[in-house]
Scaffold this motif. Structure first.
Motif, PDB file in Angstrom:
ATOM      1  N   MET A   1       0.833  -1.141  -0.164  1.00  0.00           N
ATOM      2  CA  MET A   1       0.040   0.035   0.056  1.00  0.00           C
ATOM      3  C   MET A   1       0.769   1.281   0.028  1.00  0.00           C
ATOM      4  N   ARG A   2       0.489   2.333  -0.659  1.00  0.00           N
ATOM      5  CA  ARG A   2       1.083   3.638  -0.634  1.00  0.00           C
ATOM      6  C   ARG A   2       0.364   4.675  -1.002  1.00  0.00           C
ATOM      7  N   GLU A 165       5.971  -6.198   6.586  1.00  0.00           N
ATOM      8  CA  GLU A 165       5.917  -4.605   6.773  1.00  0.00           C
ATOM      9  C   GLU A 165       6.034  -4.045   7.960  1.00  0.00           C
ATOM     10  N   TRP A 278       9.361   1.186  -2.210  1.00  0.00           N
ATOM     11  CA  TRP A 278       8.820   1.184  -0.873  1.00  0.00           C
ATOM     12  C   TRP A 278       9.250   0.154  -0.265  1.00  0.00           C
ATOM     13  N   ASN A 279       9.049   0.414   1.142  1.00  0.00           N
ATOM     14  CA  ASN A 279       9.269  -0.955   1.790  1.00  0.00           C
ATOM     15  C   ASN A 279       8.827  -2.211   1.869  1.00  0.00           C
ATOM     16  N   HIS A 280       7.858  -2.253   1.292  1.00  0.00           N
ATOM     17  CA  HIS A 280       7.141  -3.649   1.312  1.00  0.00           C
ATOM     18  C   HIS A 280       7.511  -4.322  -0.023  1.00  0.00           C
ATOM     19  N   PHE A 400      -3.446   8.895   2.707  1.00  0.00           N
ATOM     20  CA  PHE A 400      -2.135   9.613   2.194  1.00  0.00           C
ATOM     21  C   PHE A 400      -2.175  10.738   1.709  1.00  0.00           C
ATOM     22  N   LEU A 449       3.756   3.819   9.939  1.00  0.00           N
ATOM     23  CA  LEU A 449       2.823   3.731   8.981  1.00  0.00           C
ATOM     24  C   LEU A 449       3.138   4.348   7.693  1.00  0.00           C
ATOM     25  N   ASN A 450       4.134   5.205   8.046  1.00  0.00           N
ATOM     26  CA  ASN A 450       4.769   5.996   6.682  1.00  0.00           C
ATOM     27  C   ASN A 450       6.296   5.512   6.620  1.00  0.00           C
TER      28      ASN A 450
HETATM   29  C1  NAG Z   1       9.520   4.737   2.762  1.00  0.00           C
HETATM   30  C2  NAG Z   1       8.309   3.745   2.539  1.00  0.00           C
HETATM   31  O1  NAG Z   1       8.829   2.524   1.552  1.00  0.00           O
HETATM   32  N1  NAG Z   1       7.680   3.930   3.129  1.00  0.00           N
HETATM   33  C3  NAG Z   1       6.291   3.021   2.868  1.00  0.00           C
HETATM   34  C4  NAG Z   1       6.136   1.841   3.953  1.00  0.00           C
HETATM   35  O2  NAG Z   1       5.114   1.032   3.816  1.00  0.00           O
HETATM   36  C5  NAG Z   1       4.097   1.935   4.252  1.00  0.00           C
HETATM   37  C6  NAG Z   1       2.880   0.780   4.445  1.00  0.00           C
HETATM   38  O3  NAG Z   1       2.614   0.302   3.364  1.00  0.00           O
HETATM   39  C7  NAG Z   1       3.907   2.831   3.207  1.00  0.00           C
HETATM   40  O4  NAG Z   1       2.820   3.717   3.759  1.00  0.00           O
HETATM   41  C8  NAG Z   1       4.899   3.929   3.159  1.00  0.00           C
HETATM   42  O5  NAG Z   1       4.767   4.775   2.162  1.00  0.00           O
END
Ligand code: NAG
Ligand code: NAG
Ligand code: NAG
Length: 682
Positions: A1-2, A165, A278-280, A400, A449-450
Motif C-alpha cells: 500500500m502507498r 511490513e 517502498w519498504n514492502h 495519504f 505507517l509512513n
Molecule cells: C518509505 C516507504 O517505503 N514507506 C512505505 C512503507 O510502507 C508503508 C505501508 O505500506 C507505506 O505507507 C509507506 O509509504
C-alpha cells in the motif's frame, strides 16, 4: 500500500476538539458474550446434530494407524471402539462441519468453527483435494466456477504475513529501531543477532493460522489476497531474504483456503530490484525494475518468477483455490521511472507467458490481475482488448492525501462519490476491476505507517505537512466511543458499496512490543470485528451509499467474452504492439539504447515450486498432488547471469556502468517452446 492514490484525497481541515470520552461497552458485546457461552455449552451437541452434510467413515489399522489419524483428521467425534477380532477398527471421522462444529488441527488441538452464513468446511484425508467447502451459502463452492462481475468479492489481504511490513508486524522491527526499515535490513539485522532467520519463519508460523481462515469465512468474507515475495522461489547471492520458506506457508494457506471454501488472489508483492522503492517491495530506495542499468535484467527475472508461479497455480489441483494472480503489486510507473508504455509491454509479456502455461478459456490458468500502476483506471481502457481474463487492480486510500481534522462522520460518504464511479466505469470500459487494497484510515496516524522512524502528516512531522492535531485519538481505539465506531463502520460500508469487489488491507495488524496493542487500528479487519466497527455481514453494505443520500454508480452490466474466458481464443489483437523487450526502460528511451542494457541468458535450471507433503491420515491418500509444473512442454530455461560476467548490483544499479560481457538485448529472444494446446503467441 502507498500514497499515490489516483483519486481525490480528503477534504481540508477544520478544528475538532479531541474526544476523551471513555469507551462505553456496546450493548452488542453483552449479547455476544451470552451467545458465546451458549455456543460453548451447546458445542458438543451441535457437533453431533447440526451437521447436515455427510460424514465419512474410514478404516484405520489398529496397529500404528490411530496416531496418524488423530493428527490430521478434521472434526473428531469418532469414537471407534475396538472390535473383538482385533483386526480393524472403524473410526468415524468427521470430514465436514457447519456452524458450531469442532475442527481438529494438525497439532491435535481443536477449535470451534462458527458460521452463521451457512458455510461449512471440508477436509477429507482420503481426498485432500476435495473442493466442496463453502465460505458461505451465498458463495459458490470452489468446485464451481467463480462468476466474474456477478459473484461479489468480499476479501481481505493477509498483508505482512509472508511479505513483511513494519507497520503490520511492528514487534519484529522494534528491537532494531531505527535500523530495520524494510525486510532487507530486518533480515540482515536478525541474521547478525541470531545467526539464522528463524525469527522470520516463526512469524510465518504464528501470525496467520488456520483459525484465521475460519474466522474470515465467519466474517462473511470469501476471498483472501496473499502478498508473496519473489524470494518464496529463490534468492540471488547477496540478497539477505529468507529464501523458499514462505512457500511452505503459502501451501498451508492453500490447504486452509480449500478447507474453508475461500479463494486466493496470489499477489506477487516484491520484485527483483524493487518495482516501487517502498519498504514492502523488500528494499526502500531505488527502483531497479524496468529502470536503470539493471532494469531489463530484473524484469527478466520477474517474468520467470511469474512463469514459475503460473506453472504451479495453473495445475488442476490448485487452480480452483488460486484462480486469481496479481502479477505485480504497485509498479510505480511515472515519467521519472518507467513510463506507462514500458509497464504495458511488461504486462503484455506476462500475459503471453501465463496464457501459454495454462491455456486459454475459463478455468484454464488464473485470471490475470494488473495494477493500474498509478496511472488511473481510465488509462487502461483499450489495453489488450479481447484479452482472455485480465482484471484491473486499484488501491484507493484516503490516508495519504491532504490531512483533515474533520470527524469521521464527514468522510463517510466520500468513497461513494470518489470511487464508486471509477470502478464501475472501469468494469464497463475495461472488464473485471477489483480494489486489491483499501482501509478504514482517514489519516496517516499510527506506528510506522509512513515508514520506520518517520512521523505523520497528521502531526506535522512528515514531509513538511502542516500539523492537524495529535494522533492519539486515532490510535487509542480503546477510548473510542460508540459514535466513533458507528461512523467508522459506516465509512467501511460506503467503501464496500462503492468498490463492489474488494480486498480490505489488512486482516491482521500485530501488536506493538512496546505497548502490547495494535497501534494502527484503522488497518485491521480482525480488530474491527472484535471491537465492533465491521459489519457483521459485508452484504449489508450494498445500498449503503444510497441510504446516505450519496449517489453511487454501481456496475449493473455483465462481463462477457474474453473478460470471463469465453473469448474467441484469438487473443488481443494489439498484443504485437507491446514488444518485449520494451522500447523504453527508465533512463533508456528507444530500442537502440535498451539493446545495450545487460540481460540474463536463458540457460538456467527451472525451479519448480514444491507441492504439499501430506501427513497424518492424508499420507495414505492416493490422489495426485501434482508435480508443481503445469505445462510439461514449457522447458524454456530460466534467465540467469552469463557465466563469467560481473553484473552491477541489481538493487543499486541506477548509476552503474554497463558491463561489456552481458548478453545484449538484441541477441536474446524468449524461445517459444513447441506449443501444446492453444497459444496466444502472435
Ligand atoms: C518509505 C516507504 O517505503 N514507506 C512505505 C512503507 O510502507 C508503508 C505501508 O505500506 C507505506 O505507507 C509507506 O509509504
Ligand atoms: C467460535 O466461537 C467460540 C465461542 O462461541 C470461540 O471460542 C471460538 O474461538 C470461535 N472460533 C473461531 C475460529 O473464532
Ligand atoms: C467432498 O466432500 C463432501 C463433504 O464431505 C462430499 O459430499 C463430496 O462427495 C466430496 N467430494 C469428493 C469429490 O470427494
Amino acid at each position: 500500500m502507498r500514497d499515490l492514490s489516483p483519486v481525490p484525497g480528503a477534504r481540508r481541515s477544520k478544528d475538532l476538539s479531541e474526544k476523551n470520552e471513555l469507551y462505553a461497552a456496546p450493548r452488542a458485546k453483552t449479547k455476544r458474550k451470552a451467545l458465546i457461552y451458549g455456543l460453548i455449552c451447546a458445542g458438543l451437541v451441535v457437533v453431533v446434530i447440526a451437521v447436515a452434510v455427510p460424514v465419512y467413515l474410514f478404516v484405520v489399522k489398529k496397529s500404528g494407524g490411530s496416531s496418524d489419524n488423530s493428527g490430521s483428521s478434521s472434526g473428531h467425534t469418532g469414537t471407534g471402539s475396538g472390535d473383538s477380532t482385533g483386526q480393524q477398527t472403524p473410526v468415524a471421522a468427521v470430514t465436514t462441519g457447519g456452524d458450531g462444529s469442532t475442527v481438529t488441527k494438525d497439532d491435535g488441538s481443536t477449535f470451534i468453527y462458527n458460521n452463521t452464513f451457512g458455510g461449512f468446511w471440508v477436509y477429507d484425508p482420503a481426498n485432500p483435494l476435495n473442493e466442496s467447502a463453502r465460505a458461505q451459502a451465498h458463495t459458490p463452492p470452489l468446485s464451481e466456477q467463480w462468476k466474474w462481475g456477478t459473484d461479489k468479492i468480499y476479501g481481505v489481504n493477509l498483508g505482512g504475513w509472508l511479505n513483511l511490513e513494519p507497520f503490520i508486524s511492528p514487534a519484529l522491527y522494534e528491537p532494531f529501531y531505527p535500523n530495520a526499515v524494510d525486510e532487507w535490513t530486518l533480515s540482515e539485522l536478525i541474521m547478525a543477532r541470531d545467526g539464522n532467520l528463524n525469527a522470520i519463519e516463526e512469524h510465518y508460523k504464528t501470525f496467520i493460522t488456520e483459525e484465521d481462515f475460519a474466522m474470515i469465512a465467519a466474517a462473511g468474507l470469501n476471498w483472501v489476497r496473499i502478498p508473496l515475495p519473489f524470494w518464496a522461489i529463490e534468492v540471488y547471492p547477496g540478497e539477505p531474504f529468507l529464501p523458499k520458506t514462505s512457500w511452505t506457508y503459502f501451501l498451508k494457506a492453500i490447504e486452509w483456503a480449500r478447507k474453508y471454501g475461500i479463494r486466493i488472489n496470489l499477489d506477487l508483492h516484491a520484485i527483483p530490484g524493487s518495482q516501487n522503492g517502498w519498504n514492502h517491495s523488500g528494499k526502500i530506495g531505488q527502483i531497479n525494475f524496468m529502470n536503470g542499468v539493471m532494469g531489463l535484467a530484473n524484469a527478466q527475472r520477474a517474468l520467470d518468477y511469474i512463469r514459475v508461479i503460473a506453472e504451479f497455480i495453473s495445475q488442476p489441483e490448485y487452480i480452483h483455490v488460486v484462480p486469481f494472480f496479481g502479477i505485480m503489486n504497485e509498479p510505480r510507473s511515472s515519467a521519472t521511472t518507467y513510463p506507462l508504455e514500458s509497464i504495458q509491454s511488461f504486462y503484455a509479456e506476462a500475459y503471453r507467458i501465463i496464457r501459454k502455461v495454462g491455456g486459454t478459456g475459463a478455468g484454464n490458468g488464473p485470471i490475470i490481475s494488473i495494477h493500474e500502476a498509478f496511472q488511473g483506471l481510465s488509462q487502461w481502457t483499450g489495453f489488450l482488448p479481447g484479452a482472455d481474463r485480465v482484471a484491473l487492480d486499484t488501491h484507493p486510500y484516503l490516508a495519504f492525501g491532504a490531512m483533515s481534522a474533520d470527524p469521521i462522520e464527514s468522510f463517510v460518504a466520500q468513497p461513494c462519490s470518489n470511487w464508486g464511479g471509477l470502478v464501475s466505469d472501469s468494469m464497463s470500459a475495461f472488464g473485471m476491476t477489483a480494489a486489491g487494497e483499501w482501509s478504514n484510515a482517514i489519516n496517516d496516524c499510527g506506528l510506522y505507517l509512513n515508514a520506520v522512524g518517520q512521523g505523520t502528516r497528521y502531526e506535522g512531522t512528515f514531509e513538511g505537512a502542516p500539523r492537524i492535531g495529535s494522533c492519539d485519538q486515532w490510535t487509542n481505539y480503546q477510548a473510542w466511543d460508540q459514535a466513533t465506531k458507528d461512523a467508522l463502520k459506516s465509512f467501511s460500508m460506503s467503501t464496500m458499496d462503492a468498490l463492489q469487489n474488494w480486498f480490505f488491507w489488512t486482516w491482521r495488524i500485530g501488536e506493538s512490543a512496546a505497548t502490547g496493542k495494535v497501534e494502527t487500528p484503522f488497518w485491521s479487519y480482525k480488530l474491527a470485528i472484535q471491537e465492533g466497527w465491521a459489519p457483521a455481514d459485508p452484504r449489508e453494505a450494498e445500498g449503503h451509499c444510497a441510504s446516505l443520500g450519496a449517489a453511487v454508480n454501481t456496475f449493473t452490466g455483465t462481463l462477457s467474452g474474453g473478460q470471463i474466458g469465453e473469448g474467441t481464443g484469438a487473443g488481443p489483437a494489439d498484443l504485437a504492439s507491446y514488444p518485449w523487450p520494451p522500447t523504453t526502460i527508465g533512463g533508456y528511451a528507444g530500442a537502440a539504447l535498451v539493446a545495450q542494457l545487460p540481460q540474463y541468458t536463458a540457460t538456467g535450471a527451472l525451479p519448480t515450486l514444491p507441492v504439499p507433503t501430506l501427513s497424518g491420515a492424508a499420507a495414505s491418500a492416493t490422489v495426485s498432488m501434482g508435480s508443481g509444473w503445469h505445462d510439461a512442454t514449457d522447458t524454456t530455461p530460466m534467465a540467469v547471469p552469463v557465466s563469467g560476467c560481473v553484473y552491477p548490483d541489481g538493487w543499486d544499479a541506477l548509476t552503474a556502468a554497463i558491463p561489456a560481457c552481458a548478453v545484449p538485448a538484441a541477441k536474446v529472444k524468449r524461445e517459444a517452446a513447441p506449443a501444446a494446446g492453444p497459444t496466444l503467441m502472435p
